[in-house]
Design an enzyme around this catalytic site. Structure first.
Site, mmCIF file in Angstrom:
data_model
loop_
_atom_site.group_PDB
_atom_site.id
_atom_site.type_symbol
_atom_site.label_atom_id
_atom_site.label_comp_id
_atom_site.label_asym_id
_atom_site.label_seq_id
_atom_site.Cartn_x
_atom_site.Cartn_y
_atom_site.Cartn_z
ATOM 1 N N HIS A 1 -4.827 -15.196 30.625
ATOM 2 C CA HIS A 1 -5.034 -13.759 30.515
ATOM 3 C C HIS A 1 -4.804 -13.114 31.866
ATOM 4 C CE1 HIS A 1 -6.544 -13.677 26.423
ATOM 5 N NE2 HIS A 1 -7.386 -14.663 26.698
ATOM 6 N N CYS B 1 -0.281 -11.111 29.684
ATOM 7 C CA CYS B 1 -0.070 -9.672 29.648
ATOM 8 C C CYS B 1 0.372 -9.187 31.032
ATOM 9 C CB CYS B 1 -1.359 -8.958 29.234
ATOM 10 S SG CYS B 1 -1.891 -9.333 27.549
#
Length: 301
Positions: A141, A183
């Site tokens: 992440h 991301c």
């Protein structure tokens, strides 16, 4: 008697570069069961580079969690990257070098720069040199210029850029392929400044990186889209493949990935069409024959 001396020297096949060995650093930075896909991403890349010839002795595998042993796992001791569960990625043929709380930002950066404790075994060190091509894959992440480790700390784009600069100064690589699936992944290579670094990311600034599909029995997503389609391409590659890095880049499709994959080439000194996939993902070996003739006196009768 004249003796023909034949020396067979195994060397890693090279393209227009002079690299002689290939290494891989593969890192899943996430803990917790719902991040199962990140471990599957990393193990899938690990399986790929091993299939293409890079030995475990030249792979550093870092897994921040152990989904295979999680009590929620309906298939104990396994990790899959597809709902058909045709391939167990967590077989008895894997070697995890850093596991659980060993996987930290400090450990990762020290592995890259070889600033590890003197008691660290060779199998857990990145023993590269100026002739090494290094494939670095990260998944987890992240956000704008950072990637989380263990949901407790972050490595920044500046940290990795400076680690690469140290590696270059210490002559620890010939070329680096940096690939990241998270991301806002493309922001993670925005601060690089060292030569001969090729960087690929899964998503642009303010853009998410998405999972591909879930396994209803496992109960969570089992792989991310960007990694899934990289693997789909890499499954076509064999050790003597003529496919290039440009072919890989050309395969990226927003419709499939649902994000804009990015490629940074300004620090890299080769045309991607001239760079074989196996220059980073493989360890193809060729044989050079050196004929030396040694003269010896013949015995006369």
């Amino acid at each position: 008697m004249r003796i023909l001396s034949i020396l067979l020297t195994l060397v890693v096949a090279v393209s227009s570069n002079t690299h002689t060995n290939n290494w891989a650093v593969i890192v899943s930075t996430s803990r917790f069961w719902f991040n199962y896909r990140h471990q599957a991403n990393a193990l899938s890349m690990y399986r790929t580079v091993k299939r293409l010839g890079i030995p475990d002795s030249q792979i550093i595998l870092m897994l921040a969690d152990d989904a295979a042993c999680n009590p929620r796992n309906a298939f104990p001791g396994t990790v899959y990257n597809n709902a058909d569960r045709a391939l167990d990625l967590y077989s008895n043929n894997i070697e995890v070098d850093y596991r659980g709380y060993e996987v930290t930002v400090d450990t990762f950066l020290r592995v890259l720069t070889d600033k590890v404790d003197t008691t660290t075994p060779r199998s857990k060190r990145l023993l590269t040199d100026e002739h090494s091509n290094v494939f670095i894959y990260l998944t987890g992440h992240g956000g704008n210029e950072f990637l989380k480790f263990q949901d407790a700390e972050e490595v920044s784009a500046f940290d990795i850029a400076d680690a690469f600069a140290q590696m270059h100064a210490m002559k620890r690589y010939s070329e680096i392929l940096f690939m990241i699936d998270t991301c806002q992944a493309n922001t993670m290579y925005s601060k690089f400044y060292s030569p001969n670094v090729l960087a690929i990311g899964s998503s642009e600034f303010e853009e998410s990186s998405y999972s591909h599909h879930a396994d209803s029995d496992v109960g969570v997503a089992v792989i991310d889209r960007f990694t899934y389609y990289n693997l789909e391409f890499l499954e076509q590659v064999e050790r003597k493949s003529s496919l290039t890095m440009q072919d890989l880049v050309d395969s990226y499709d927003y419709v499939k990935i649902h994000s804009h994959a990015g490629v940074r080439t300004d620090l890299y000194n080769q045309n991607l069409s001239d760079v074989l996939i196996t220059d980073f993902f493989g360890n193809v070996q060729a044989v050079e024959i050196d004929n030396d003739e040694d003269d010896e006196d013949d015995d006369d009768e």
